[in-house]
Design a protein around this motif. Structure first.
Motif, PDB file in Angstrom:
ATOM      1  N   THR A   1       0.832  -1.206   0.000  1.00  0.00           N
ATOM      2  CA  THR A   1       0.000   0.000   0.000  1.00  0.00           C
ATOM      3  C   THR A   1       0.865   1.254   0.000  1.00  0.00           C
ATOM      4  O   THR A   1       0.356   2.363   0.124  1.00  0.00           O
ATOM      5  N   PHE A   2       2.179   1.066  -0.097  1.00  0.00           N
ATOM      6  CA  PHE A   2       3.115   2.186   0.021  1.00  0.00           C
ATOM      7  C   PHE A   2       4.262   1.984  -0.967  1.00  0.00           C
ATOM      8  O   PHE A   2       5.292   2.633  -0.859  1.00  0.00           O
ATOM      9  N   SER A   3       4.050   1.066  -1.899  1.00  0.00           N
ATOM     10  CA  SER A   3       5.075   0.694  -2.880  1.00  0.00           C
ATOM     11  C   SER A   3       6.428   0.497  -2.178  1.00  0.00           C
ATOM     12  O   SER A   3       6.503  -0.228  -1.188  1.00  0.00           O
ATOM     13  N   TYR A   4       7.474   1.157  -2.683  1.00  0.00           N
ATOM     14  CA  TYR A   4       8.774   1.073  -1.998  1.00  0.00           C
ATOM     15  C   TYR A   4       9.065   2.394  -1.301  1.00  0.00           C
ATOM     16  O   TYR A   4      10.214   2.723  -1.018  1.00  0.00           O
ATOM     17  N   GLY A   5       8.016   3.166  -1.053  1.00  0.00           N
ATOM     18  CA  GLY A   5       8.134   4.388  -0.254  1.00  0.00           C
ATOM     19  C   GLY A   5       8.532   5.617  -1.047  1.00  0.00           C
ATOM     20  O   GLY A   5       8.133   6.729  -0.716  1.00  0.00           O
ATOM     21  N   LEU A   6       9.283   5.415  -2.133  1.00  0.00           N
ATOM     22  CA  LEU A   6       9.926   6.569  -2.769  1.00  0.00           C
ATOM     23  C   LEU A   6       8.933   7.540  -3.414  1.00  0.00           C
ATOM     24  O   LEU A   6       9.175   8.742  -3.455  1.00  0.00           O
ATOM     25  N   GLU A   7       7.787   7.006  -3.889  1.00  0.00           N
ATOM     26  CA  GLU A   7       6.773   7.899  -4.471  1.00  0.00           C
ATOM     27  C   GLU A   7       6.268   8.868  -3.415  1.00  0.00           C
ATOM     28  O   GLU A   7       6.063  10.058  -3.677  1.00  0.00           O
ATOM     29  N   VAL A   8       6.059   8.355  -2.203  1.00  0.00           N
ATOM     30  CA  VAL A   8       5.495   9.178  -1.130  1.00  0.00           C
ATOM     31  C   VAL A   8       6.531  10.179  -0.603  1.00  0.00           C
ATOM     32  O   VAL A   8       6.186  11.203  -0.022  1.00  0.00           O
ATOM     33  N   ALA A   9       7.809   9.894  -0.872  1.00  0.00           N
ATOM     34  CA  ALA A   9       8.874  10.817  -0.426  1.00  0.00           C
ATOM     35  C   ALA A   9       8.703  12.195  -1.070  1.00  0.00           C
ATOM     36  O   ALA A   9       9.248  13.180  -0.573  1.00  0.00           O
ATOM     37  N   LYS A  10       7.918  12.255  -2.165  1.00  0.00           N
ATOM     38  CA  LYS A  10       7.650  13.565  -2.789  1.00  0.00           C
ATOM     39  C   LYS A  10       6.652  14.361  -1.952  1.00  0.00           C
ATOM     40  O   LYS A  10       6.530  15.567  -2.084  1.00  0.00           O
ATOM     41  N   LEU A  11       5.883  13.657  -1.113  1.00  0.00           N
ATOM     42  CA  LEU A  11       4.856  14.325  -0.308  1.00  0.00           C
ATOM     43  C   LEU A  11       5.345  14.702   1.080  1.00  0.00           C
ATOM     44  O   LEU A  11       4.988  15.735   1.616  1.00  0.00           O
ATOM     45  N   TYR A  12       6.111  13.794   1.712  1.00  0.00           N
ATOM     46  CA  TYR A  12       6.633  14.100   3.054  1.00  0.00           C
ATOM     47  C   TYR A  12       7.909  13.317   3.327  1.00  0.00           C
ATOM     48  O   TYR A  12       8.262  12.394   2.584  1.00  0.00           O
ATOM     49  N   ASP A  13       8.555  13.703   4.436  1.00  0.00           N
ATOM     50  CA  ASP A  13       9.833  13.088   4.798  1.00  0.00           C
ATOM     51  C   ASP A  13       9.586  11.691   5.400  1.00  0.00           C
ATOM     52  O   ASP A  13       8.992  11.566   6.473  1.00  0.00           O
ATOM     53  N   LEU A  14      10.060  10.669   4.695  1.00  0.00           N
ATOM     54  CA  LEU A  14       9.827   9.289   5.150  1.00  0.00           C
ATOM     55  C   LEU A  14      10.464   9.013   6.510  1.00  0.00           C
ATOM     56  O   LEU A  14      10.081   8.064   7.205  1.00  0.00           O
ATOM     57  N   SER A  15      11.420   9.837   6.904  1.00  0.00           N
ATOM     58  CA  SER A  15      12.086   9.654   8.204  1.00  0.00           C
ATOM     59  C   SER A  15      11.133   9.878   9.376  1.00  0.00           C
ATOM     60  O   SER A  15      11.472   9.552  10.513  1.00  0.00           O
ATOM     61  N   LEU A  16       9.956  10.414   9.095  1.00  0.00           N
ATOM     62  CA  LEU A  16       8.976  10.629  10.177  1.00  0.00           C
ATOM     63  C   LEU A  16       8.299   9.322  10.593  1.00  0.00           C
ATOM     64  O   LEU A  16       7.731   9.223  11.686  1.00  0.00           O
ATOM     65  N   LEU A  17       8.353   8.315   9.718  1.00  0.00           N
ATOM     66  CA  LEU A  17       7.630   7.065   9.980  1.00  0.00           C
ATOM     67  C   LEU A  17       8.404   6.145  10.929  1.00  0.00           C
ATOM     68  O   LEU A  17       9.633   6.145  10.938  1.00  0.00           O
ATOM     69  N   GLY A  18       7.661   5.317  11.673  1.00  0.00           N
ATOM     70  CA  GLY A  18       8.299   4.312  12.520  1.00  0.00           C
ATOM     71  C   GLY A  18       9.036   3.286  11.668  1.00  0.00           C
ATOM     72  O   GLY A  18      10.181   2.928  11.939  1.00  0.00           O
ATOM     73  N   ALA A  19       8.358   2.808  10.633  1.00  0.00           N
ATOM     74  CA  ALA A  19       8.965   1.843   9.709  1.00  0.00           C
ATOM     75  C   ALA A  19       8.161   1.804   8.414  1.00  0.00           C
ATOM     76  O   ALA A  19       6.993   2.198   8.391  1.00  0.00           O
TER      77      ALA A  19
END
Ligand SMILES: Cc1cc2nc3c(=O)[nH]c(=O)nc-3n(C[C@H](O)[C@H](O)[C@H](O)COP(=O)(O)O)c2cc1C
Length: 313
Positions: free
Chosen positions: A25-43
């Motif tokens: 539901t989050f692919s490999y994360g990189l698409e969402v990195a355009k929306l917010y900083d992935l470092s905010l997530l727990g995992a």
């Protein structure tokens, strides 16, 4: 300095917070990195990986249902080597934990994928998807036969030093049978739950909508089922096995239900499709809730609903 009410250690690893994104539901994360900083997530749990690339199923592969969706993507993915060589170097720049979701058509494929991921720097742990068919056992899902599951987890534990989580299928009569098999085989954690099998029919064309007929139901519709299964496993094992809750979470209240039933961390799945910011809103909501309730740390709520019942008896 304000105390961090969500930071915690699990499997010997430190997590910023207990909010993860769910596989597929989050692919490999990189698409969402355009929306917010992935470092905010727990995992981040990445999309399921197999040994060779897979194209997945023919359309239709997705259909909206009341309070949820059915999917039959067919585990489309570019293969574990592509992930390790091309995607992981970009993903591991973020200061979050990366779990690789693993599946195979037989035991050998699971072992080969896990071996590669065990060596990959930047992968913090493995999550086994055992909802897929075992081709050597007539297509019965790995996760529906406790003995097959025990053997698989036992062998995988021998080849990986990384935390090994098993994502259980809810398509079983008694979730404790498969949970027991994983605990006996020394799984580090249980992820509850994967999608539930369903069918949707197009009444004009008078045929099933999905090309594969059946698909996996996810979204708000499955929240009470996930909470019930977490409840059952926590009632038996308490904090002896880490439970990661997934299923129907779209807001803080839903996440709290998982935590109060016994989940030490939660994953956001389908909600990412209609509100990609929902994991961040939940992180913030959990912080506010801990403070409002006067707890010093969110972990004081893990499994608390069980104790409240005992109090009332
Ligand atoms: C489109 C889609 C793809 C998924 N792909 C995977 C997958 O590759 N591996 C896996 O273990 N679970 C997969 N899942 C299951 C989710 O990770 C999650 O367990 C399930 O959707 C229930 O959570 P939710 O109700 O929050 O979506 C997928 C779910 C969806 C909707």
């Amino acid at each position: 300095m304000e105390k961090d009410v969500l930071k915690h250690t699990l499997f010997g690893i430190e997590f910023k917070n207990p909010v993860w994104t769910a596989s597929g539901t989050f692919s490999y994360g990189l698409e969402v990195a355009k929306l917010y900083d992935l470092s905010l997530l727990g995992a981040i749990v990445v999309k399921g990986l197999s040994l060779k690339p897979r194209k997945g199923n023919m359309p239709e592969r997705i259909v909206e249902t009341p309070a949820g969706m059915l999917n039959s993507i067919g585990l489309q993915n570019p293969g574990v080597d592509y992930f390790i060589n091309e995607t992981l170097p970009k993903l591991k720049k973020y200061d979050t934990r990366i779990f690789a979701n693993v599946f195979g058509e037989d035991e050998e494929e699971y072992l080969a994928v896990a071996e590669r991921l065990d060596r990959a720097d930047g992968v913090d742990g493995l999550e086994l998807n055992v909802s897929c068919p075992n081709v050597k056992k007539g297509g019965i899902a790995f996760g529906s036969d406790p003995q097959v599951l025990y053997d698989l987890v036992y062998k995988l534990k021998k080849i990986t030093k990384k935390p090994l989580l098993v994502k259980l299928s809810p398509n079983v009569t008694n979730i404790l049978d498969t949970a027991d098999a994983c605990v006996s085989a020394n799984a580090d954690g249980l992820v509850l739950i994967n999608t539930l099998l369903g069918v949707a029919i197009d009444v004009e064309r008078e045929k099933p909508i999905l090309s594969t007929i059946t698909g996996g139901l996810s979204g708000p519709a499955i929240l009470p089922i996930a909470v019930r299964m977490i409840w059952q496993v926590y009632a038996k094992y308490g904090s002896k096995v880490a439970i990661i809750g997934v299923g129907g979470i779209s807001n803080t209240q839903d996440a709290l239900q998982h935590i109060l039933a016994g989940a030490v961390a939660i994953q956001v799945g389908t909600a990412n499709f209609y509100d990609p910011y929902s994991p961040l809103k939940i992180i913030d909501g959990l912080k506010q809730h801990v403070i409002k309730k006067g707890y010093s740390h969110y972990s004081e709520m893990v499994g608390k609903a069980h104790k409240m019942i005992l109090k009332e008896v």
